[in-house]
Design a protein around this motif. Structure first.
Motif, PDB file in Angstrom:
ATOM      1  N   LYS A 182       0.990  -1.131   0.166  1.00  0.00           N
ATOM      2  CA  LYS A 182       0.131  -0.042   0.150  1.00  0.00           C
ATOM      3  C   LYS A 182       0.728   1.087  -0.180  1.00  0.00           C
ATOM      4  CE  LYS A 182      -3.293  -2.355   2.705  1.00  0.00           C
ATOM      5  NZ  LYS A 182      -4.127  -2.604   4.168  1.00  0.00           N
ATOM      6  N   LYS A 183       0.468   2.455   0.220  1.00  0.00           N
ATOM      7  CA  LYS A 183       1.247   3.576   0.201  1.00  0.00           C
ATOM      8  C   LYS A 183       2.164   3.427   1.416  1.00  0.00           C
ATOM      9  CE  LYS A 183       1.284   8.564   0.625  1.00  0.00           C
ATOM     10  NZ  LYS A 183       0.353   9.764   0.980  1.00  0.00           N
ATOM     11  N   LEU A 184       3.583   3.658   1.093  1.00  0.00           N
ATOM     12  CA  LEU A 184       4.710   3.594   2.189  1.00  0.00           C
ATOM     13  C   LEU A 184       5.076   4.919   2.442  1.00  0.00           C
ATOM     14  CD1 LEU A 184       6.549   1.846   3.944  1.00  0.00           C
ATOM     15  CD2 LEU A 184       8.106   2.029   1.841  1.00  0.00           C
ATOM     16  N   GLU A 185       5.060   5.176   4.106  1.00  0.00           N
ATOM     17  CA  GLU A 185       5.642   6.524   4.339  1.00  0.00           C
ATOM     18  C   GLU A 185       6.998   6.370   5.306  1.00  0.00           C
ATOM     19  OE1 GLU A 185       2.082   9.043   3.331  1.00  0.00           O
ATOM     20  OE2 GLU A 185       4.212   9.403   4.341  1.00  0.00           O
ATOM     21  N   THR A 186       8.011   6.615   4.729  1.00  0.00           N
ATOM     22  CA  THR A 186       9.205   6.539   5.147  1.00  0.00           C
ATOM     23  C   THR A 186       9.467   7.005   6.499  1.00  0.00           C
ATOM     24  OG1 THR A 186      10.208   8.511   4.127  1.00  0.00           O
ATOM     25  CG2 THR A 186      10.305   6.352   2.801  1.00  0.00           C
ATOM     26  N   GLU A 187       8.783   7.943   6.942  1.00  0.00           N
ATOM     27  CA  GLU A 187       8.837   8.287   8.484  1.00  0.00           C
ATOM     28  C   GLU A 187       8.263   7.369   9.577  1.00  0.00           C
ATOM     29  OE1 GLU A 187      10.487  11.111   9.605  1.00  0.00           O
ATOM     30  OE2 GLU A 187      11.164  11.291   7.877  1.00  0.00           O
ATOM     31  N   GLY A 188       7.694   6.223   9.054  1.00  0.00           N
ATOM     32  CA  GLY A 188       7.077   5.169   9.995  1.00  0.00           C
ATOM     33  C   GLY A 188       8.166   4.273  10.622  1.00  0.00           C
ATOM     34  N   VAL A 189       7.969   3.218  10.810  1.00  0.00           N
ATOM     35  CA  VAL A 189       8.759   2.287  11.582  1.00  0.00           C
ATOM     36  C   VAL A 189       8.873   0.905  10.544  1.00  0.00           C
ATOM     37  CG1 VAL A 189       9.234   0.884  13.562  1.00  0.00           C
ATOM     38  CG2 VAL A 189       8.285   3.226  13.946  1.00  0.00           C
ATOM     39  N   ALA A 190       9.933   0.177  10.295  1.00  0.00           N
ATOM     40  CA  ALA A 190      10.035  -1.141   9.674  1.00  0.00           C
ATOM     41  C   ALA A 190      10.224  -2.078  10.854  1.00  0.00           C
ATOM     42  CB  ALA A 190      11.360  -1.355   8.776  1.00  0.00           C
ATOM     43  N   VAL A 191       9.677  -3.065  10.832  1.00  0.00           N
ATOM     44  CA  VAL A 191       9.807  -4.116  11.924  1.00  0.00           C
ATOM     45  C   VAL A 191       9.905  -5.471  11.276  1.00  0.00           C
ATOM     46  CG1 VAL A 191       8.489  -5.451  13.887  1.00  0.00           C
ATOM     47  CG2 VAL A 191       7.947  -3.282  13.452  1.00  0.00           C
ATOM     48  N   LEU A 192      11.182  -6.144  11.380  1.00  0.00           N
ATOM     49  CA  LEU A 192      11.772  -7.052  10.689  1.00  0.00           C
ATOM     50  C   LEU A 192      11.816  -8.470  11.686  1.00  0.00           C
ATOM     51  CD1 LEU A 192      14.950  -5.691   9.162  1.00  0.00           C
ATOM     52  CD2 LEU A 192      12.649  -5.428   8.532  1.00  0.00           C
ATOM     53  N   GLY A 193      10.631  -9.060  11.436  1.00  0.00           N
ATOM     54  CA  GLY A 193      10.469 -10.385  12.171  1.00  0.00           C
ATOM     55  C   GLY A 193       9.007 -10.250  12.923  1.00  0.00           C
ATOM     56  N   LEU A 194       7.829 -10.923  12.452  1.00  0.00           N
ATOM     57  CA  LEU A 194       6.901 -10.933  12.862  1.00  0.00           C
ATOM     58  C   LEU A 194       6.139 -12.055  13.919  1.00  0.00           C
ATOM     59  CD1 LEU A 194       4.993  -9.595   9.525  1.00  0.00           C
ATOM     60  CD2 LEU A 194       5.743  -8.272  11.686  1.00  0.00           C
ATOM     61  N   GLY A 195       7.025 -12.500  14.833  1.00  0.00           N
ATOM     62  CA  GLY A 195       6.848 -13.404  15.583  1.00  0.00           C
ATOM     63  C   GLY A 195       6.211 -12.752  16.866  1.00  0.00           C
ATOM     64  N   ARG A 196       5.775 -13.376  17.969  1.00  0.00           N
ATOM     65  CA  ARG A 196       5.459 -12.893  19.026  1.00  0.00           C
ATOM     66  C   ARG A 196       5.579 -11.569  19.399  1.00  0.00           C
ATOM     67  NH1 ARG A 196       4.317 -17.024  23.853  1.00  0.00           N
ATOM     68  NH2 ARG A 196       6.562 -17.155  23.191  1.00  0.00           N
ATOM     69  N   GLY A 216       7.609  -9.117  17.731  1.00  0.00           N
ATOM     70  CA  GLY A 216       7.361  -8.490  16.882  1.00  0.00           C
ATOM     71  C   GLY A 216       6.077  -7.997  16.382  1.00  0.00           C
ATOM     72  N   SER A 217       4.964  -8.727  16.439  1.00  0.00           N
ATOM     73  CA  SER A 217       3.699  -8.566  16.423  1.00  0.00           C
ATOM     74  C   SER A 217       3.022  -7.624  17.463  1.00  0.00           C
ATOM     75  CB  SER A 217       2.743 -10.076  16.473  1.00  0.00           C
ATOM     76  OG  SER A 217       3.133 -10.561  15.328  1.00  0.00           O
ATOM     77  N   ALA A 218       3.601  -7.691  18.616  1.00  0.00           N
ATOM     78  CA  ALA A 218       3.269  -7.019  19.823  1.00  0.00           C
ATOM     79  C   ALA A 218       3.703  -5.387  19.494  1.00  0.00           C
ATOM     80  CB  ALA A 218       3.672  -7.454  21.167  1.00  0.00           C
ATOM     81  N   VAL A 219       4.910  -5.228  19.141  1.00  0.00           N
ATOM     82  CA  VAL A 219       5.419  -3.994  18.634  1.00  0.00           C
ATOM     83  C   VAL A 219       4.633  -3.395  17.472  1.00  0.00           C
ATOM     84  CG1 VAL A 219       7.360  -2.754  17.568  1.00  0.00           C
ATOM     85  CG2 VAL A 219       7.929  -4.632  19.388  1.00  0.00           C
ATOM     86  N   VAL A 220       4.198  -4.278  16.554  1.00  0.00           N
ATOM     87  CA  VAL A 220       3.467  -3.686  15.466  1.00  0.00           C
ATOM     88  C   VAL A 220       1.988  -3.332  15.662  1.00  0.00           C
ATOM     89  CG1 VAL A 220       2.090  -4.557  13.448  1.00  0.00           C
ATOM     90  CG2 VAL A 220       4.860  -5.379  13.485  1.00  0.00           C
TER      91      VAL A 220
END
Length: 229
Positions: A7-21, A23-27
């Motif tokens: 979708k549209k990507l805003e570079t001022e956001g945050v990238a989370v590498l790893g979507l386990g337990r 990473g998912s909580a951070v997301v």
């Protein structure tokens, strides 16, 4: 090769590498706060789970610098590394982010040794979720605190019921800093907005106090909840 659902990507956001337990909580917390998030994981099932919830989610090898570059990770100032419990994978991911010149790399570690390696590899902040939660639970289980957060330098913030010896006293009269070495920074009262502490603030019996100080001092103050002074 990375497979991406964009979708549209805003570079001022945050990238989370790893979507386990973790990473998912951070997301979940980041999205709840309104931040744009790029999520990446090598597991297609996890990627599919987040496909309809994130600004961009992609299936890719987080240690592959070219895949990360293609996904625009190099445009992010903030990246969180949570690539499972695999030490080698997390180290290689941090190295890739260093190569991409990411300004603010947060990395999850499962041990002090793991954290030290990640720090020397180039991570700017190390997070020990299991250790932090264990310490927090220990304080809550053994004490009278409702919540407890401890910082690296030993400073802590806790919420606790108002001790009986403070009931109907002003904070100036209570003088908890002199007696316990802590400061009351605020009060939470039923159906009332947060009250910032002032010398003239009167403590009610059902108040929840927000207290700051060195961890041992905060514990001593919280323990006085059950004492009649």
């Amino acid at each position: 090769m990375a497979k991406s659902s964009q979708k549209k990507l805003e570079t001022e956001g945050v990238a989370v590498l790893g979507l386990g337990r973790f990473g998912s909580a951070v997301v979940e917390s980041l999205t709840a706060l309104g931040h744009e998030v790029l999520g990446i994981d090598s597991d297609g099932t996890k990627v599919q789970h987040w496909a309809d919830h994130l600004t961009q989610v992609a299936q890719a090898d987080c240690t592959d610098i070219e895949a990360l570059r293609q996904l625009g990770v190099d445009q992010f100032k903030h990246v969180v590394v949570s690539v499972s419990r695999d030490l080698e994978a997390s180290v290689l991911t941090v190295l890739a982010l260093q190569e991409l010149e990411i300004a603010n790399i947060w990395a999850r570690a499962t041990s002090k040794r793991h954290g030290l390696i990640l720090e020397r590899t180039g991570a700017h902040r190390i997070v020990y979720p299991e250790t932090s939660m264990g310490d927090r639970v220990a304080h809550l289980v053994t004490g009278r605190m409702i919540d407890f957060i401890k910082f690296d330098d030993g400073f802590a913030i806790a919420s606790t019921a108002a001790p009986e010896h403070l009931h109907d006293k002003t904070l100036a009269d209570a003088d908890v800093h002199k007696r316990f070495g802590v400061n009351i920074v605020g009060l939470k009262r039923h159906k009332v907005k947060f009250i910032y502490a002032k010398p003239e603030t009167v403590v009610h019996a059902d108040d929840i106090l927000i207290v700051g100080g060195q961890a041992d001092q905060v514990e001593t103050f919280a323990a006085s909840t059950g004492e009649d002074r």
